[in-house]
Design a protein around this motif. Structure first.
Motif, PDB file in Angstrom:
ATOM      1  N   ALA A  21       0.835  -1.202   0.000  1.00  0.00           N
ATOM      2  CA  ALA A  21       0.000   0.000   0.000  1.00  0.00           C
ATOM      3  C   ALA A  21       0.872   1.256   0.000  1.00  0.00           C
ATOM      4  CB  ALA A  21      -0.943  -0.004   1.202  1.00  0.00           C
ATOM      5  N   ALA A  22       1.943   1.231   0.785  1.00  0.00           N
ATOM      6  CA  ALA A  22       2.853   2.382   0.815  1.00  0.00           C
ATOM      7  C   ALA A  22       3.505   2.586  -0.547  1.00  0.00           C
ATOM      8  CB  ALA A  22       3.917   2.182   1.887  1.00  0.00           C
ATOM      9  N   ALA A  23       3.873   1.495  -1.204  1.00  0.00           N
ATOM     10  CA  ALA A  23       4.479   1.607  -2.534  1.00  0.00           C
ATOM     11  C   ALA A  23       3.495   2.212  -3.527  1.00  0.00           C
ATOM     12  CB  ALA A  23       4.947   0.233  -3.013  1.00  0.00           C
ATOM     13  N   MET A  24       2.227   1.844  -3.401  1.00  0.00           N
ATOM     14  CA  MET A  24       1.207   2.375  -4.317  1.00  0.00           C
ATOM     15  C   MET A  24       0.974   3.869  -4.121  1.00  0.00           C
ATOM     16  SD  MET A  24       0.178  -0.021  -6.337  1.00  0.00           S
ATOM     17  CE  MET A  24      -1.284   0.755  -6.980  1.00  0.00           C
ATOM     18  N   GLU A  25       1.273   4.370  -2.929  1.00  0.00           N
ATOM     19  CA  GLU A  25       1.070   5.784  -2.626  1.00  0.00           C
ATOM     20  C   GLU A  25       2.191   6.674  -3.170  1.00  0.00           C
ATOM     21  OE1 GLU A  25      -1.564   7.352  -1.146  1.00  0.00           O
ATOM     22  OE2 GLU A  25      -2.549   5.404  -1.319  1.00  0.00           O
ATOM     23  N   MET A  26       3.286   6.073  -3.562  1.00  0.00           N
ATOM     24  CA  MET A  26       4.422   6.850  -4.055  1.00  0.00           C
ATOM     25  C   MET A  26       4.123   7.434  -5.435  1.00  0.00           C
ATOM     26  SD  MET A  26       6.792   6.729  -1.788  1.00  0.00           S
ATOM     27  CE  MET A  26       6.197   6.173  -0.220  1.00  0.00           C
ATOM     28  N   ASP A  27       4.650   8.621  -5.689  1.00  0.00           N
ATOM     29  CA  ASP A  27       4.536   9.269  -6.997  1.00  0.00           C
ATOM     30  C   ASP A  27       5.748   8.858  -7.818  1.00  0.00           C
ATOM     31  OD1 ASP A  27       4.289  10.872  -9.203  1.00  0.00           O
ATOM     32  OD2 ASP A  27       4.289  12.772  -8.098  1.00  0.00           O
ATOM     33  N   GLU A  33      10.789   9.139  -4.830  1.00  0.00           N
ATOM     34  CA  GLU A  33       9.662   8.292  -4.470  1.00  0.00           C
ATOM     35  C   GLU A  33       9.637   7.017  -5.315  1.00  0.00           C
ATOM     36  OE1 GLU A  33       5.831  10.029  -3.781  1.00  0.00           O
ATOM     37  OE2 GLU A  33       6.713  11.906  -3.091  1.00  0.00           O
ATOM     38  N   HIS A  34      10.085   7.113  -6.541  1.00  0.00           N
ATOM     39  CA  HIS A  34      10.171   5.922  -7.393  1.00  0.00           C
ATOM     40  C   HIS A  34      11.127   4.910  -6.775  1.00  0.00           C
ATOM     41  CE1 HIS A  34      11.591   3.483 -10.827  1.00  0.00           C
ATOM     42  NE2 HIS A  34      10.325   3.558 -11.178  1.00  0.00           N
ATOM     43  N   GLU A  35      12.250   5.393  -6.293  1.00  0.00           N
ATOM     44  CA  GLU A  35      13.244   4.524  -5.648  1.00  0.00           C
ATOM     45  C   GLU A  35      12.682   3.910  -4.364  1.00  0.00           C
ATOM     46  OE1 GLU A  35      16.656   2.394  -5.110  1.00  0.00           O
ATOM     47  OE2 GLU A  35      16.143   3.590  -6.868  1.00  0.00           O
ATOM     48  N   ILE A  36      11.974   4.721  -3.588  1.00  0.00           N
ATOM     49  CA  ILE A  36      11.369   4.207  -2.352  1.00  0.00           C
ATOM     50  C   ILE A  36      10.332   3.141  -2.675  1.00  0.00           C
ATOM     51  CG2 ILE A  36       9.897   4.810  -0.385  1.00  0.00           C
ATOM     52  CD1 ILE A  36      11.335   7.585  -0.421  1.00  0.00           C
TER      53      ILE A  36
END
Length: 63
Positions: A21-27, A33-36
């Motif tokens: 879910a956290a990955a889906m929230e990244m821009d 944010e892509h790296e995260i």
């Protein structure tokens, strides 16, 4: 290797859910944010593989 209970399984799946879910929230247009997001998905995959190994180990013990 730990014994998995139904409570443990729920915790493990919630952990995966939170990471994804956290990955889906990244821009993903933002490089940071892509790296995260990539790291979060990678961590979720590692946890899935670990869970699969634990489950495979339990199947071997029960066979």
């Amino acid at each position: 290797m730990s014994n998995l209970t139904m409570l443990d399984m729920g915790d493990k799946f919630r952990s995966l859910e939170v990471l994804l879910a956290a990955a889906m929230e990244m821009d993903c247009r933002n490089d940071d944010e892509h790296e995260i997001a990539f790291e979060l998905v990678d961590k979720a995959l590692m946890r899935c593989r670990s869970l699969r190994r634990e489950l495979d180990g339990l199947e071997g013990k029960n066979a």
